[in-house]
Design a protein around this motif. Structure first.
Motif, PDB file in Angstrom:
ATOM      1  N   TYR A   1       0.857  -1.181   0.000  1.00  0.00           N
ATOM      2  CA  TYR A   1       0.000   0.000   0.000  1.00  0.00           C
ATOM      3  C   TYR A   1       0.894   1.233   0.000  1.00  0.00           C
ATOM      4  N   ASP A   2       1.209   1.735  -1.174  1.00  0.00           N
ATOM      5  CA  ASP A   2       2.070   2.908  -1.259  1.00  0.00           C
ATOM      6  C   ASP A   2       1.278   4.198  -1.151  1.00  0.00           C
ATOM      7  N   LEU A   3       0.019   4.171  -1.570  1.00  0.00           N
ATOM      8  CA  LEU A   3      -0.878   5.320  -1.391  1.00  0.00           C
ATOM      9  C   LEU A   3      -2.277   4.783  -1.152  1.00  0.00           C
ATOM     10  N   TYR A   4      -2.889   5.224  -0.059  1.00  0.00           N
ATOM     11  CA  TYR A   4      -4.248   4.781   0.278  1.00  0.00           C
ATOM     12  C   TYR A   4      -5.100   6.036   0.436  1.00  0.00           C
ATOM     13  N   ASN A   5      -5.970   6.280  -0.550  1.00  0.00           N
ATOM     14  CA  ASN A   5      -6.840   7.455  -0.504  1.00  0.00           C
ATOM     15  C   ASN A   5      -8.157   7.064   0.154  1.00  0.00           C
ATOM     16  N   ASN A   6      -8.174   7.068   1.473  1.00  0.00           N
ATOM     17  CA  ASN A   6      -9.337   6.634   2.237  1.00  0.00           C
ATOM     18  C   ASN A   6     -10.259   7.829   2.500  1.00  0.00           C
ATOM     19  N   ALA A   7     -10.706   8.457   1.404  1.00  0.00           N
ATOM     20  CA  ALA A   7     -11.543   9.662   1.483  1.00  0.00           C
ATOM     21  C   ALA A   7     -12.310   9.772   0.177  1.00  0.00           C
ATOM     22  N   ASN A   8     -13.349  10.629   0.178  1.00  0.00           N
ATOM     23  CA  ASN A   8     -14.052  10.852  -1.089  1.00  0.00           C
ATOM     24  C   ASN A   8     -13.442  12.009  -1.871  1.00  0.00           C
ATOM     25  N   SER A   9     -12.385  12.621  -1.355  1.00  0.00           N
ATOM     26  CA  SER A   9     -11.676  13.678  -2.075  1.00  0.00           C
ATOM     27  C   SER A   9     -10.770  13.065  -3.130  1.00  0.00           C
ATOM     28  N   ASN A  10     -10.730  13.676  -4.298  1.00  0.00           N
ATOM     29  CA  ASN A  10      -9.780  13.250  -5.322  1.00  0.00           C
ATOM     30  C   ASN A  10      -8.373  13.693  -4.928  1.00  0.00           C
ATOM     31  N   LEU A  11      -7.377  13.067  -5.527  1.00  0.00           N
ATOM     32  CA  LEU A  11      -5.993  13.321  -5.144  1.00  0.00           C
ATOM     33  C   LEU A  11      -5.116  13.277  -6.387  1.00  0.00           C
ATOM     34  N   ALA A  12      -4.299  14.308  -6.580  1.00  0.00           N
ATOM     35  CA  ALA A  12      -3.359  14.338  -7.705  1.00  0.00           C
ATOM     36  C   ALA A  12      -2.006  13.830  -7.226  1.00  0.00           C
ATOM     37  N   ALA A  13      -1.488  12.796  -7.887  1.00  0.00           N
ATOM     38  CA  ALA A  13      -0.187  12.211  -7.548  1.00  0.00           C
ATOM     39  C   ALA A  13       0.568  11.901  -8.834  1.00  0.00           C
ATOM     40  N   ILE A  14       0.738  12.919  -9.649  1.00  0.00           N
ATOM     41  CA  ILE A  14       1.314  12.768 -10.984  1.00  0.00           C
ATOM     42  C   ILE A  14       2.831  12.933 -10.912  1.00  0.00           C
TER      43      ILE A  14
END
Length: 409
Positions: A322-335
């Motif tokens: 698990y390198d990134l876990y977006n445990n939210a309804n917010s979008n996330l930019a990880a470019i």
């Protein structure tokens, strides 16, 4: 005033057994507009238990070749030890001190600088600040029972914590980080830069910045630190927090025994989207979770115009990465980050987000970057077991000795 002056006070509060060595037997108060000079003639100060030195004036510790020892008479860390209290005091500069067997140093509404000091064997938090912005630099905090630096949840302060070593604090193994900071001052920025933070307790984390009572407007820069072997690396909680997290190493923060309770290299836990963080050029590896973004947040790990260049790899638990876990309804930019391999399909496999659970926000991660990118941080290990972390953009270096991992590139 000097300590030698205090010996001549008939109260007997301060005695001297030999030149330069002093014993304190009663509480001392330094009045406003008075100055206590700790010059080179003062070599050792021993405090009886349960005493305090209360400062309303200022303390100046002159430049010296060795450290002035300020110690409790008893070496029993379970007893109530002495306190140093700076309350509504004038500007104080404490340099070249070794303070040990102390209860705590309280700094309230007082401008103060700690420089080139050592703090050990405290049985409470070492420096507790309230409504002020202490400067803490070039210091060594180790083997203390509680946090090295601490503040309350409803008081504001923006310390500058720079070029220190924090090693094996929170030996009491309570749920507390080595740096436990509340909300920042409205007009000032918290700086945590170029520190080494090494833990040993399964309940103790590296750094927390929290604004849980909607106090002030916290701005923080976390830059150039090495944070390893803690329960977690960096945790940001609450709202009205705006942080820049760049050029750090978060490694092997995996002492948490239950992954559901912690173990992130970086965790952003917002009560609304004013809990904001920008991540650039960090190395995040060997943690139970790489980056976790929880509840509400505004996390920027890289955009199409400004790549993240973070190296996030080999974080996981329970046999899963698990390198990134977006445990939210917010979008996330990880470019523009590196995820352990050079393909987008692999990046997808180590990122948990909307495709894995429909009610979560979507992570944008394409394109990924490869290890050939000159903008990535560089992590090198040689035969002398020395790791070098280089930010190619400004050629700054952090040298960290004796890393536990043998991986390198």
């Amino acid at each position: 005033l000097t300590f030698n002056d205090l010996v001549y006070d008939p109260s007997g509060a301060v005695t001297s057994s030999q030149p330069g060595v002093y014993e304190v037997h009663q509480n001392l108060t330094l009045a406003a507009n008075d100055t206590l000079l700790l010059d080179a003639s003062t070599m050792e100060i021993y405090m009886d238990a349960e005493l305090s030195i209360q400062v309303h004036g200022c303390v100046r510790c002159a430049s010296r070749d060795d450290k002035l020892i300020v110690s409790g008479v008893t070496a029993d860390a379970s007893s109530t030890l002495f306190e140093l209290r700076f309350e509504d005091a004038d500007v104080s500069i404490l340099s070249n001190l070794l303070v040990e067997y102390c209860q705590q140093i309280l700094v309230s509404n007082s401008p103060i600088t700690f420089d080139n000091c050592e703090f050990r064997y405290f049985n409470s938090q070492v420096i507790k600040y309230m409504n002020c912005n202490p400067i803490i630099r070039n210091c060594y905090f180790h083997d203390n029972q509680s946090a090295a630096v601490n503040s309350g949840v409803n008081v504001m302060g923006s310390p500058i914590i720079r070029n220190n070593q924090f090693y094996h604090n929170v030996l009491s193994n309570v749920n507390q980080p080595q740096l436990n900071l509340g909300p920042g001052s409205v007009n000032d920025t918290i700086f945590i830069e170029d520190n080494i933070i090494v833990g040993c307790s399964s309940m103790s984390g590296g750094i927390v910045i929290a604004n849980l009572m909607n106090v002030g407007n916290t701005k923080a820069v976390i830059r150039g630190n090495v944070i390893e072997n803690n329960r977690y690396g960096y945790n940001q909680q609450g709202n009205n927090i705006y942080s820049i997290i760049e050029d750090n190493i978060f490694r092997d923060n995996n002492l948490e025994t239950n992954p559901m309770n912690g173990g992130s290299g970086i965790s952003i836990y917002g009560s609304d989207e004013t809990c904001a963080a920008k991540l650039r050029r960090n190395i995040i590896t060997g943690n139970l979770w790489g980056v976790t973004a929880i509840y509400y947040h505004s996390v920027d790990m890289g955009t199409a115009e400004d790549y993240g260049y973070n190296c996030i790899y080999d974080n996981g638990n329970g046999g899963e990465e698990y390198d990134l876990y977006n445990n939210a309804n917010s979008n996330l930019a990880a470019i523009g980050n590196y995820w352990g391999e050079d393909t987008e399909s692999y990046a997808e496999s180590v990122i948990f987000h909307q495709p894995d659970q429909a009610n979560l926000g979507l992570v944008s991660y394409s394109p990924v970057v490869t290890l050939a990118s000159e903008q990535l941080p560089c992590y090198v290990q040689d035969s002398t077991q020395t790791a070098v972390f280089a930010n190619h953009e400004n050629l700054s270096l952090v040298i960290y000795p004796n890393p536990a991992s043998s991986s390198c590139y």
